[in-house]
Design a protein around this motif. Structure first.
Motif, PDB file in Angstrom:
ATOM      1  N   LYS A 156       0.832  -1.197   0.000  1.00  0.00           N
ATOM      2  CA  LYS A 156       0.000   0.000   0.000  1.00  0.00           C
ATOM      3  C   LYS A 156       0.867   1.247   0.000  1.00  0.00           C
ATOM      4  O   LYS A 156       1.946   1.278   0.577  1.00  0.00           O
ATOM      5  N   VAL A 157       0.365   2.261  -0.651  1.00  0.00           N
ATOM      6  CA  VAL A 157       1.048   3.545  -0.677  1.00  0.00           C
ATOM      7  C   VAL A 157       0.065   4.594  -0.180  1.00  0.00           C
ATOM      8  O   VAL A 157      -1.077   4.642  -0.636  1.00  0.00           O
ATOM      9  N   TYR A 158       0.499   5.401   0.751  1.00  0.00           N
ATOM     10  CA  TYR A 158      -0.342   6.453   1.300  1.00  0.00           C
ATOM     11  C   TYR A 158       0.165   7.801   0.798  1.00  0.00           C
ATOM     12  O   TYR A 158       1.353   8.090   0.872  1.00  0.00           O
ATOM     13  N   VAL A 159      -0.738   8.613   0.303  1.00  0.00           N
ATOM     14  CA  VAL A 159      -0.379   9.913  -0.237  1.00  0.00           C
ATOM     15  C   VAL A 159      -1.224  10.978   0.461  1.00  0.00           C
ATOM     16  O   VAL A 159      -2.440  10.831   0.579  1.00  0.00           O
ATOM     17  N   VAL A 160      -0.576  12.024   0.898  1.00  0.00           N
ATOM     18  CA  VAL A 160      -1.268  13.154   1.499  1.00  0.00           C
ATOM     19  C   VAL A 160      -1.693  14.079   0.353  1.00  0.00           C
ATOM     20  O   VAL A 160      -0.832  14.585  -0.383  1.00  0.00           O
ATOM     21  N   PRO A 161      -3.021  14.288   0.173  1.00  0.00           N
ATOM     22  CA  PRO A 161      -3.498  15.092  -0.962  1.00  0.00           C
ATOM     23  C   PRO A 161      -2.863  16.474  -1.074  1.00  0.00           C
ATOM     24  O   PRO A 161      -2.521  16.916  -2.167  1.00  0.00           O
ATOM     25  N   ALA A 162      -2.677  17.164   0.035  1.00  0.00           N
ATOM     26  CA  ALA A 162      -2.079  18.504  -0.011  1.00  0.00           C
ATOM     27  C   ALA A 162      -0.650  18.448  -0.544  1.00  0.00           C
ATOM     28  O   ALA A 162      -0.218  19.312  -1.309  1.00  0.00           O
ATOM     29  N   THR A 163       0.076  17.420  -0.155  1.00  0.00           N
ATOM     30  CA  THR A 163       1.442  17.242  -0.635  1.00  0.00           C
ATOM     31  C   THR A 163       1.443  16.966  -2.127  1.00  0.00           C
ATOM     32  O   THR A 163       2.267  17.500  -2.877  1.00  0.00           O
ATOM     33  N   LEU A 164       0.513  16.137  -2.562  1.00  0.00           N
ATOM     34  CA  LEU A 164       0.396  15.815  -3.978  1.00  0.00           C
ATOM     35  C   LEU A 164       0.088  17.066  -4.805  1.00  0.00           C
ATOM     36  O   LEU A 164       0.670  17.276  -5.863  1.00  0.00           O
ATOM     37  N   GLU A 165      -0.796  17.914  -4.309  1.00  0.00           N
ATOM     38  CA  GLU A 165      -1.128  19.154  -5.018  1.00  0.00           C
ATOM     39  C   GLU A 165       0.082  20.085  -5.100  1.00  0.00           C
ATOM     40  O   GLU A 165       0.330  20.715  -6.126  1.00  0.00           O
ATOM     41  N   ALA A 166       0.828  20.194  -4.007  1.00  0.00           N
ATOM     42  CA  ALA A 166       2.030  21.034  -4.006  1.00  0.00           C
ATOM     43  C   ALA A 166       3.056  20.493  -4.986  1.00  0.00           C
ATOM     44  O   ALA A 166       3.692  21.254  -5.732  1.00  0.00           O
ATOM     45  N   TRP A 167       3.211  19.175  -5.005  1.00  0.00           N
ATOM     46  CA  TRP A 167       4.152  18.536  -5.923  1.00  0.00           C
ATOM     47  C   TRP A 167       3.702  18.748  -7.360  1.00  0.00           C
ATOM     48  O   TRP A 167       4.511  19.006  -8.244  1.00  0.00           O
ATOM     49  N   LYS A 168       2.413  18.666  -7.600  1.00  0.00           N
ATOM     50  CA  LYS A 168       1.867  18.870  -8.938  1.00  0.00           C
ATOM     51  C   LYS A 168       2.206  20.278  -9.441  1.00  0.00           C
ATOM     52  O   LYS A 168       2.631  20.450 -10.583  1.00  0.00           O
ATOM     53  N   THR A 169       2.042  21.267  -8.570  1.00  0.00           N
ATOM     54  CA  THR A 169       2.355  22.647  -8.940  1.00  0.00           C
ATOM     55  C   THR A 169       3.835  22.806  -9.241  1.00  0.00           C
ATOM     56  O   THR A 169       4.225  23.403 -10.250  1.00  0.00           O
TER      57      THR A 169
END
Length: 89
Positions: free
Chosen positions: A6-19
């Protein structure tokens, strides 16, 4: 964070990384464009088979780089590819 398969991703971190990734990709594509323009102007300095082969080779390399950066624009697909790769190892 990974737990077994399993991989857990924090949505806020993902959005920051996307930007951030979007910014990096945009800057990289600008550099590639400038490099390609310089390469394509090589006939101002050299002519002949060497010049033609060099321009063709560099343009092929730049196409590959552009394709890679374009592939990274869709962060959700990129993350899934990372997860899939990790799961295979």
């Amino acid at each position: 964070m990974a737990d077994g398969n399993k991989v857990y991703v924090v949505p806020a971190t993902l959005e920051a990384w996307k930007t951030k990734l979007g910014t990096v990709n945009s800057e990289a594509l600008d550099v590639i464009k400038e490099f390609r323009e310089e390469t394509n102007s090589i006939d101002n300095y050299l002519r002949g088979e060497f010049s033609d082969s060099y321009v063709e080779m560099v343009n092929s390399l730049m196409d590959s780089a552009i394709n890679s950066h374009n592939s990274m624009k869709n962060i959700e697909v990129l993350i899934q590819n990372v997860v899939n790769t990790v799961e295979k190892e």
